[in-house]
Design a protein around this motif. Structure first.
Motif, PDB file in Angstrom:
ATOM      1  N   ASN A 178      38.228  43.408   7.227  1.00  0.00           N
ATOM      2  CA  ASN A 178      38.954  44.463   6.505  1.00  0.00           C
ATOM      3  C   ASN A 178      38.866  45.797   7.225  1.00  0.00           C
ATOM      4  OD1 ASN A 178      36.462  45.752   5.786  1.00  0.00           O
ATOM      5  ND2 ASN A 178      36.196  44.234   4.149  1.00  0.00           N
ATOM      6  N   ASP A 179      39.375  46.855   6.576  1.00  0.00           N
ATOM      7  CA  ASP A 179      39.431  48.167   7.223  1.00  0.00           C
ATOM      8  C   ASP A 179      38.178  49.007   6.986  1.00  0.00           C
ATOM      9  OD1 ASP A 179      39.775  48.936   4.594  1.00  0.00           O
ATOM     10  OD2 ASP A 179      41.400  50.337   5.014  1.00  0.00           O
ATOM     11  N   LYS A 180      37.076  48.343   6.632  1.00  0.00           N
ATOM     12  CA  LYS A 180      35.772  49.005   6.607  1.00  0.00           C
ATOM     13  C   LYS A 180      34.980  48.693   7.881  1.00  0.00           C
ATOM     14  CE  LYS A 180      36.383  50.743   2.516  1.00  0.00           C
ATOM     15  NZ  LYS A 180      36.633  52.197   2.360  1.00  0.00           N
ATOM     16  N   VAL A 181      35.506  47.785   8.679  1.00  0.00           N
ATOM     17  CA  VAL A 181      34.873  47.452   9.951  1.00  0.00           C
ATOM     18  C   VAL A 181      35.826  47.808  11.083  1.00  0.00           C
ATOM     19  CG1 VAL A 181      33.450  45.628   8.966  1.00  0.00           C
ATOM     20  CG2 VAL A 181      35.695  45.064   9.907  1.00  0.00           C
ATOM     21  N   PHE A 182      35.287  47.871  12.286  1.00  0.00           N
ATOM     22  CA  PHE A 182      36.121  48.115  13.466  1.00  0.00           C
ATOM     23  C   PHE A 182      35.495  47.397  14.640  1.00  0.00           C
ATOM     24  CE2 PHE A 182      38.055  50.512  16.985  1.00  0.00           C
ATOM     25  CZ  PHE A 182      39.379  50.487  16.571  1.00  0.00           C
ATOM     26  N   SER A 183      36.350  46.805  15.492  1.00  0.00           N
ATOM     27  CA  SER A 183      35.834  46.016  16.605  1.00  0.00           C
ATOM     28  C   SER A 183      36.660  46.267  17.862  1.00  0.00           C
ATOM     29  CB  SER A 183      35.848  44.525  16.267  1.00  0.00           C
ATOM     30  OG  SER A 183      37.142  44.090  15.901  1.00  0.00           O
ATOM     31  N   TYR A 184      35.983  46.166  18.996  1.00  0.00           N
ATOM     32  CA  TYR A 184      36.620  46.347  20.298  1.00  0.00           C
ATOM     33  C   TYR A 184      35.723  45.722  21.360  1.00  0.00           C
ATOM     34  CZ  TYR A 184      33.513  50.438  19.936  1.00  0.00           C
ATOM     35  OH  TYR A 184      32.440  51.265  19.717  1.00  0.00           O
ATOM     36  N   VAL A 185      36.274  45.607  22.553  1.00  0.00           N
ATOM     37  CA  VAL A 185      35.501  45.060  23.664  1.00  0.00           C
ATOM     38  C   VAL A 185      35.485  46.070  24.799  1.00  0.00           C
ATOM     39  CG1 VAL A 185      35.864  42.631  23.106  1.00  0.00           C
ATOM     40  CG2 VAL A 185      37.536  43.815  24.529  1.00  0.00           C
ATOM     41  N   ARG A 186      34.377  46.075  25.533  1.00  0.00           N
ATOM     42  CA  ARG A 186      34.220  46.901  26.723  1.00  0.00           C
ATOM     43  C   ARG A 186      33.724  45.998  27.843  1.00  0.00           C
ATOM     44  NH1 ARG A 186      33.655  52.219  26.348  1.00  0.00           N
ATOM     45  NH2 ARG A 186      34.545  51.999  28.437  1.00  0.00           N
ATOM     46  N   TRP A 187      34.200  46.232  29.064  1.00  0.00           N
ATOM     47  CA  TRP A 187      33.709  45.376  30.139  1.00  0.00           C
ATOM     48  C   TRP A 187      33.872  46.009  31.514  1.00  0.00           C
ATOM     49  CZ3 TRP A 187      38.536  44.696  28.024  1.00  0.00           C
ATOM     50  CH2 TRP A 187      39.611  44.477  28.880  1.00  0.00           C
ATOM     51  N   SER A 188      32.997  45.550  32.389  1.00  0.00           N
ATOM     52  CA  SER A 188      33.052  45.865  33.808  1.00  0.00           C
ATOM     53  C   SER A 188      32.815  44.552  34.548  1.00  0.00           C
ATOM     54  CB  SER A 188      31.970  46.882  34.188  1.00  0.00           C
ATOM     55  OG  SER A 188      30.677  46.329  33.988  1.00  0.00           O
ATOM     56  N   GLN A 189      32.712  44.622  35.839  1.00  0.00           N
ATOM     57  CA  GLN A 189      32.483  43.406  36.618  1.00  0.00           C
ATOM     58  C   GLN A 189      31.150  42.753  36.248  1.00  0.00           C
ATOM     59  OE1 GLN A 189      32.837  43.979  40.820  1.00  0.00           O
ATOM     60  NE2 GLN A 189      32.194  41.917  41.352  1.00  0.00           N
ATOM     61  N   ASP A 190      30.175  43.594  35.879  1.00  0.00           N
ATOM     62  CA  ASP A 190      28.827  43.075  35.657  1.00  0.00           C
ATOM     63  C   ASP A 190      28.420  42.960  34.199  1.00  0.00           C
ATOM     64  OD1 ASP A 190      28.409  43.030  38.460  1.00  0.00           O
ATOM     65  OD2 ASP A 190      27.922  45.167  38.426  1.00  0.00           O
ATOM     66  N   GLN A 191      29.251  43.400  33.276  1.00  0.00           N
ATOM     67  CA  GLN A 191      28.840  43.401  31.873  1.00  0.00           C
ATOM     68  C   GLN A 191      30.047  43.251  30.963  1.00  0.00           C
ATOM     69  OE1 GLN A 191      27.253  47.126  30.184  1.00  0.00           O
ATOM     70  NE2 GLN A 191      25.461  45.972  29.477  1.00  0.00           N
ATOM     71  N   LYS A 192      29.901  42.407  29.950  1.00  0.00           N
ATOM     72  CA  LYS A 192      30.958  42.183  28.962  1.00  0.00           C
ATOM     73  C   LYS A 192      30.366  42.395  27.579  1.00  0.00           C
ATOM     74  CE  LYS A 192      33.009  38.695  32.006  1.00  0.00           C
ATOM     75  NZ  LYS A 192      31.974  38.896  33.055  1.00  0.00           N
ATOM     76  N   LEU A 193      30.995  43.278  26.781  1.00  0.00           N
ATOM     77  CA  LEU A 193      30.469  43.656  25.477  1.00  0.00           C
ATOM     78  C   LEU A 193      31.494  43.431  24.376  1.00  0.00           C
ATOM     79  CD1 LEU A 193      28.873  47.128  26.372  1.00  0.00           C
ATOM     80  CD2 LEU A 193      27.697  44.912  26.271  1.00  0.00           C
TER      81      LEU A 193
END
Length: 624
Positions: A538-553
């Motif tokens: 729902n709209d009380k949470v928020f999600s996204y991804v961040r990444w580089s060559q050495d790390q994926k979040l």
């Protein structure tokens, strides 16, 4: 039909988010190479080291105490650095108007009728070539003491910035410490005209300045008798007030303690200096600097350039520019390019509140960073107060995609209400999800205000102004911060368990922030995809991804202070492709506290992870 349109909008948002992250990656190559984000710790210098807890309204320095330059010991600075800080913004360094007798040091007394509070506003600067005498153990050696603090700060691995307030100065400005050849503000003005290009001030001809009529029975110094507190201040002819008021008697809510600086903007709004052509949006600071070398610029431009370079040569690493949008962007091109020629890595931060001007002040004004107040901060405040939706975060990130790395994020500063104040949300922990998001959503710097990390509520009745913001006008103690300071031990020895836990949260978050390569890399929001495709999301949470060559979040936050949420968070196929993940199970390590057992399941290019978030909980999941 409505559901289909929403789906189209959300899917377009995902595409724009991925496109934006690619552009930001290219533009932030230098940041990625350094593999380190910036975290700014704003500290109100005269409050930081004060151990006095009397907190009498309108109290004197002797009654309520004060912090000094010397309170920033090696231990204090190291503890600040260990919090995860890279830069300290020392607020209130230049000598500003203050109600205290320093005449034995050659300093004139200031008039309470044109000073806010007893300790005075740091944004009513009285002498730009000297520091606040209140902050020195020996006022006669105040500059030497600040120079020692600069050295100490650098020795502890930190950079430091101070304020420059170019839009206005104190009504009782006296440049008694000007370098040779530097004339004081207004010293060469033609006071027989309202405006002249090389006048430093605007004049109200034929009228003398009148002290504003007070609101709500306000009395300077709370009504205490003072020889200069007589309802008048000698200024003839009157000058325009700092916020632009052209009245000889400004309103009480105007910035009546200051006068407006003239930058060559005529009273009708036309410009009395060269304008930058559009191609300068793409030019570097060297080209900007070259442009101004043969130009006839207003005298005020030269004065503030000299001031900035004076402090840079002292060892200051950069500046926070107060109310930068009230000064023409061409001036910023002129001054900032000169600063960069002297110190190419100078940190230049502007207080800006007009989103339509953001790109001008970055590209034409050569600012490094701008306040992200009007969009991200205001949106997060609404969400924390239960009046906003996390869906609104999508369009903010999309709209700033080309300049996101230039937008400094914060949840507190000296102008904003303390999170823990009843006027904001009344509980510091409610800001945890917003802090995680602010620190990790893009390459931009993160800033926290001293005391934020221990839940300071700003509840003191200090004198001028009202609670919810820690006073910047009076001598006062900061109780929660004082408990962390623990009489100079800086070990949190007097903090409650809840306050220790909060500081531990910020310490883990900020240290992760400055060490994570992914946070200097790519970004894509996955919120829209999950809003459309994931049950219970729902709209009380928020999600996204961040990444580089050495790390994926994978980063997900729960802004709800009461409810837990559990669901199968889905990762779009485009992200799995970008990450080059094959089908299979992947262990996930939670980077804030490491107490989450989670796996990423990839099957035929689709991926999901089971998420169970407690109220106000955030996960930063790293793919192993």
């Amino acid at each position: 039909m409505k559901k289909i349109l929403n789906y189209v909008f959300l899917m377009v948002g995902i595409c724009l988010g991925c496109f934006a992250c690619d552009r930001n990656t290219i533009e932030s190559k230098a940041v990625m190479e350094e593999n380190k984000k910036i975290v700014v710790y704003q500290v109100f210098t005269r409050l930081f080291g004060n151990t006095n807890s009397t907190n009498k309204p309108w109290g004197t320095m002797e009654e309520n105490g004060i912090g000094k330059f010397s309170d920033f010991t090696d231990l204090a600075l190291q503890e600040i650095k260990d919090l995860g800080v890279t830069h300290i913004w020392f607020t209130g360094i230049p000598h500003h108007a203050v109600i205290r007798d320093y005449t034995s040091y050659g300093i004139s007394n200031d008039d309470p009728d044109v000073v806010k509070g007893r300790a005075g506003s740091p944004y009513a600067v009285k002498d730009y070539y000297q520091v606040n005498p209140d902050l020195a153990d020996n006022p006669a050696k105040r500059m030497e003491e600040f120079e020692a603090l600069i050295k100490r700060t650098h020795q502890n691995g930190l950079k430091l910035i101070i304020d420059i307030v170019p839009n206005h100065i104190a009504r009782n400005y006296e440049g008694k410490n000007n370098p040779e050849g530097i004339f004081d503000f207004g010293a060469q003005d033609d006071t027989s005209v309202e405006y002249s290009k090389n006048n430093n001030f605007y004049y109200i001809l034929g009228e003398s300045f009148k002290v504003p009529k007070p609101n709500n029975e306000y009395k300077p110094l709370g009504g205490e008798e003072h020889p200069l507190s007589d309802g008048s201040f000698d200024e003839n002819p009157a000058k325009w007030t700092g916020n632009g008021s052209r009245k000889s008697q400004p309103d009480f809510n105007d910035w009546y303690e200051t006068v407006k600086i003239n930058y060559g903007i005529k009273p009708d709004g036309s410009k009395d200096f060269p304008e930058l052509q559009p191609h300068f949006m793409e030019a570097d600071y060297k080209e900007h600097h070259d442009f101004w070398q043969d130009k006839d610029v207003p005298d005020s431009w030269k004065k503030f350039k000299d001031i900035a370079l004076f402090w840079i040569k002292k060892g200051v690493d950069g500046f926070r520019f107060d109310m930068a949008e009230m000064v023409p962007v061409e001036f910023w091109s002129y001054m900032n390019s000169a600063i960069k020629m002297e110190k190419s890595d100078a940190f230049l931060l502007a207080e800006i509140y007009n989103p339509r001007e953001y790109r001008n002040y970055i590209h034409l004004g050569k600012m490094d960073y701008l306040y992200d107040k009007v969009e991200l901060y205001d949106t997060l405040k609404n969400i924390m107060q239960g009046r906003g939706s996390t869906d609104n975060l999508i369009q903010i990130q999309q709209g700033l995609s080309d300049i996101g790395q230039h937008m400094l994020h914060f949840l507190e500063n000296h102008d904003e209400q303390r999170i823990a104040s009843p006027e904001f949300v009344g509980r510091a922990e409610i800001a945890k999800p917003a802090a995680v998001l602010s620190a990790t959503i893009d390459q931009a710097p993160m800033m926290i205000y001293f005391g934020q990390e221990v839940g300071e509520p700003g509840a003191e009745e200090a004198g001028f102004g009202s609670p919810s913001r820690t006073s910047i006008f009076d001598y006062i103690g900061v109780p929660h911060h004082q408990r962390w300071m623990n009489n100079g031990k800086f070990d949190g020895g007097q903090l409650s368990d809840a306050e220790k836990s909060l500081r531990d949260f910020y310490k883990k978050l900020l240290n992760f922030t400055i060490s994570s390569p992914a946070l200097a890399g790519n970004y894509a929001e996955i919120h829209a995809f999950n809003r459309e495709n994931t049950e219970w999301y729902n709209d009380k949470v928020f999600s996204y991804v961040r990444w580089s060559q050495d790390q994926k979040l994978i980063i997900i936050t729960n802004f709800d202070k009461n409810d837990s949420f559990g669901f199968e968070l889905q990762i779009p196929a485009s992200i799995i492709t970008a990450w080059s993940l094959k089908d299979g199970d992947y262990e996930l390590e939670e980077k804030l506290y490491g107490n989450v057992n989670a796996k990423l399941y990839v099957d035929q290019g689709q991926a999901k992870v089971r998420v169970d978030l407690d109220p106000l909980e955030s996960w930063i999941l790293q793919v192993r």
